[in-house]
Design an enzyme around this catalytic site. Structure first.
Site, PDB file in Angstrom:
ATOM      1  N   HIS A 200      52.580  34.324  53.217  1.00 39.40           N
ATOM      2  CA  HIS A 200      53.878  33.721  53.300  1.00 39.40           C
ATOM      3  C   HIS A 200      54.766  34.971  52.861  1.00 39.40           C
ATOM      4  O   HIS A 200      54.789  35.477  51.809  1.00 39.40           O
ATOM      5  CB  HIS A 200      53.808  33.024  52.100  1.00 39.40           C
ATOM      6  CG  HIS A 200      55.279  31.678  52.355  1.00 39.40           C
ATOM      7  ND1 HIS A 200      56.408  32.346  53.206  1.00 39.40           N
ATOM      8  CD2 HIS A 200      55.650  30.761  51.868  1.00 39.40           C
ATOM      9  CE1 HIS A 200      57.249  31.300  53.028  1.00 39.40           C
ATOM     10  NE2 HIS A 200      56.894  30.289  52.489  1.00 39.40           N
ATOM     11  N   HIS A 203      61.236  33.248  53.496  1.00 40.61           N
ATOM     12  CA  HIS A 203      61.866  32.187  52.230  1.00 40.61           C
ATOM     13  C   HIS A 203      61.949  32.824  50.871  1.00 40.61           C
ATOM     14  O   HIS A 203      62.162  31.676  50.316  1.00 40.61           O
ATOM     15  CB  HIS A 203      61.139  30.761  52.309  1.00 40.61           C
ATOM     16  CG  HIS A 203      60.739  30.310  53.912  1.00 40.61           C
ATOM     17  ND1 HIS A 203      60.025  29.503  54.055  1.00 40.61           N
ATOM     18  CD2 HIS A 203      61.728  30.480  54.921  1.00 40.61           C
ATOM     19  CE1 HIS A 203      60.022  29.094  55.344  1.00 40.61           C
ATOM     20  NE2 HIS A 203      60.885  29.780  55.778  1.00 40.61           N
ATOM     21  N   TYR A 205      60.283  34.161  48.993  1.00 46.21           N
ATOM     22  CA  TYR A 205      59.010  34.591  47.945  1.00 46.21           C
ATOM     23  C   TYR A 205      58.851  35.997  47.846  1.00 46.21           C
ATOM     24  O   TYR A 205      59.275  36.731  48.617  1.00 46.21           O
ATOM     25  CB  TYR A 205      57.882  33.675  48.377  1.00 46.21           C
ATOM     26  CG  TYR A 205      58.428  32.412  48.365  1.00 46.21           C
ATOM     27  CD1 TYR A 205      58.610  31.695  47.198  1.00 46.21           C
ATOM     28  CD2 TYR A 205      58.520  31.403  49.540  1.00 46.21           C
ATOM     29  CE1 TYR A 205      59.003  30.290  47.174  1.00 46.21           C
ATOM     30  CE2 TYR A 205      58.942  30.154  49.468  1.00 46.21           C
ATOM     31  CZ  TYR A 205      59.192  29.700  48.239  1.00 46.21           C
ATOM     32  OH  TYR A 205      59.662  28.225  48.040  1.00 46.21           O
TER      33      TYR A 205
END
Length: 421
Positions: A200, A203, A205
Site C-alpha cells: 500500500h 492514500h 499511508y
C-alpha cells in the site's frame, strides 16, 4: 487444509451447501460481448479467470486482535463466488501496534494470525478466484485511539490535517525494522496461500508519506531529493522480493497525485518496475494537493472512470500490467477502457459491495439485474466512524452467513412493508 479438521471448522459451512461453488468454478465464464473484460489475465506468473479485480476496501470485520473473523471470510468468499478474478484483501498491518490504522483492522504481523488467513485463502480459492493481500502501515494516518498509548509514527513530525496529534519521527533503526516487517509479512502471506501481495503506497499511508515533500521533510538519506524520498519504499520492495522469491507476484498501489506531481508519479512507477514489481494499481489522493480529488467532493459528483486517465498515463511509462479504479460501474465502460489499452485490469470497489454477483450477471447477459451502487458514501462513512462496513442497498453485506442464501418462499404469503427507507 482438510475441511472438517479442527483448523477448518470455523468456516466449514463455506464448503457444505449454504455457499455452493459456481458451476464454472475455476474456469472462464460464458462470454457475452465482453471479450476483453471476461478474458483471462496475467500478472507475473499468476493467471486470473478474468480482468476484474476486487480492490482492498477496509471493512473493520477483523477481530480485536487483528485476526481474520468468520464474518470477514464469508464476505470475501461471497465476492469470489460472484465471479471476480482477483480478490485483494484489505490493508493488513505489518507492524503492531503503530501500523494498525483503525479499530477492527486486519493484521499479518504475528504467527498466531496464520490460521485465520489460511482459512480465508482456502475459502476464496474454493470459488475459483485468486487472492492477494495488501500489506500496510498507517504511519501518521492511523486512528490514535487504535494504537494508544503510543503515538503515530511518520517520516517527519508533521500532523495530519485536523488532528491534534504530532507523530513521532522515525529513526534510521525504526525504518530498517519496518522494512524487515514488510518482508516478514510478505513471507507469511505466501506461506498461508495468498497468490500475491500488494504494497500500500497510496492514500496518504506510510509509504506514500515518504514520497511526498509535504509529509517528508527529513534531511538524511530518506528525505529531500526524489531519489532519497523513494528510498524507503524501494527498500521495502527489494526486501519483499527477496522474501518471496523471483516468481511470486508483487503489486503496488500508488497515488498518481497526492503531494507530488503526476510526472513524479510516473518516475515512481518506473522505479517500482525496475525493482521487480509485477503490476501497478493506480489510484489518487491521500495527501494534498491533488488537481481533481477534493476530500470534500462526493463520489456522486464524479464521472464514471474519473481516474482512468491516470492509469493510462502510468501505463505509457511501464511494461507491467496496470490496474485502474474509480467509479467504474458499467461493463460496457470497463470493456472500452481495456479495448482502448488504457489499463489491463478493472478494479470494482463499491459495485461489488452493492452486488457481489456483478461479474456473474454480466457474464450471463443480465446486466439489468445488477444491484447498483448509488454512491451514497454510507460504506465509507461507517469506516470513518469506527463502524463495520454496511451498505444501504445491500443488507447482506457483512451478514452473508445469515442473509446471502435467501431464496424465494415456496408458499404465497401476505407481507406488509412499513416505510420505504
Amino acid at each position: 487444509m482438510k475441511v472438517g479438521s479442527q483448523a477448518g471448522l470455523l468456516f466449514s459451512e463455506l464448503f457444505h451447501g449454504r455457499m455452493a461453488p459456481l458451476d464454472n468454478r475455476g474456469g472462464n465464464m460464458a462470454q457475452t460481448g465482453f471479450s476483453r473484460l471476461l478474458a483471462s489475465g496475467q500478472i507475473g506468473n499468476l493467471t486470473m479467470r478474468n480482468r476484474i479485480v476486487m480492490p482492498p476496501m477496509v471493512t473493520q470485520y477483523a477481530t480485536d486482535t487483528g485476526a481474520v473473523s468468520e464474518r470477514m471470510a464469508r464476505y470475501y468468499a461471497e465476492r469470489a463466488k460472484g465471479g471476480v478474478g482477483l480478490v485483494i484483501v484489505e490493508a493488513a498491518s505489518v507492524y503492531s501496534p503503530t501500523g494498525k490504522a483503525w479499530h477492527g483492522g486486519l493484521c499479518l504481523d504475528r504467527e498466531n494470525l496464520v490460521p485465520g488467513h489460511s482459512r480465508l485463502t482456502e475459502a476464496v480459492h474454493y470459488y475459483g478466484a485468486k487472492i492477494a493481500v495488501q500489506l500496510h502501515h498507517g504511519g501518521r494516518q492511523v486512528n490514535p485511539a487504535a494504537i494508544a498509548p503510543q503515538l503515530p509514527v511518520a517520516p517527519s513530525p508533521i500532523g495530519r490535517r485536523g488532528s491534534p496529534f504530532v507523530p513521532r519521527e522515525l529513526t534510521i533503526d525504526d525504518i530498517q525494522e519496518l522494512v524487515e516487517s514488510f518482508a516478514a509479512a510478505a513471507e507469511r502471506a505466501k506461506r498461508v496461500g495468498y497468490d500475491a501481495v500488494e504494497l500500500h503506497g497510496a492514500h496518504g499511508y506510510l509509504l506514500h508519506q515518504f514520497l511526498s515533500e509535504k509529509t517528508n521533510q527529513r534531511t538524511d538519506e530518506y528525505g529531500g531529493s526524489l531519489e532519497n524520498r523513494v528510498r524507503f519504499p524501494l527498500q521495502v520492495i527489494q526486501a519483499v522480493r527477496k522474501a518471496v522469491g523471483d516468481d511470486y507476484p508483487v503489486l503496488i498501489r500508488m497515488s498518481a497525485e497526492g503531494g507530488y506531481t503526476f510526472e513524479e508519479a510516473q518516475v515512481f512507477a518506473q522505479t517500482w518496475e525496475k525493482a521487480g514489481v509485477n503490476a501497478i494499481h493506480v489510484s489518487v489522493g491521500g495527501i494534498t494537493p491533488t488537481s481533481n480529488a477534493s476530500p470534500e467532493e462526493s463520489p456522486s459528483a464524479r464521472t464514471q472512470g474519473w481516474l482512468v486517465h491516470y492509469a493510462e498515463g502510468i501505463k505509457q511509462k511501464v511494461n507491467v500490467p496496470v490496474i485502474t479504479v474509480g467509479e467504474i460501474r458499467d461493463a460496457e465502460f470497463a470493456e472500452g477502457v481495456l479495448e482502448a489499452d488504457k489499463a489491463d485490469f478493472i478494479a470494482l470497489g463499491r459495485p461489488l459491495l452493492a452486488d457481489p454477483e456483478w461479474v456473474v450477471k454480466v457474464s450471463q447477459g443480465r446486466s439489468e439485474d445488477i444491484r447498483r451502487c448509488i454512491r451514497c458514501e454510507h460504506c465509507r462513512n461507517a469506516m470513518d466512524n469506527g463502524i463495520p462496513t454496511s451498505c444501504t442497498v445491500n443488507p447482506t453485506l457483512g451478514r452473508e452467513a445469515d442473509l446471502a442464501d435467501l431464496r424465494p418462499s415456496l408458499t404465497f404469503k401476505k407481507v406488509l412493508v412499513v416505510g420505504g427507507g
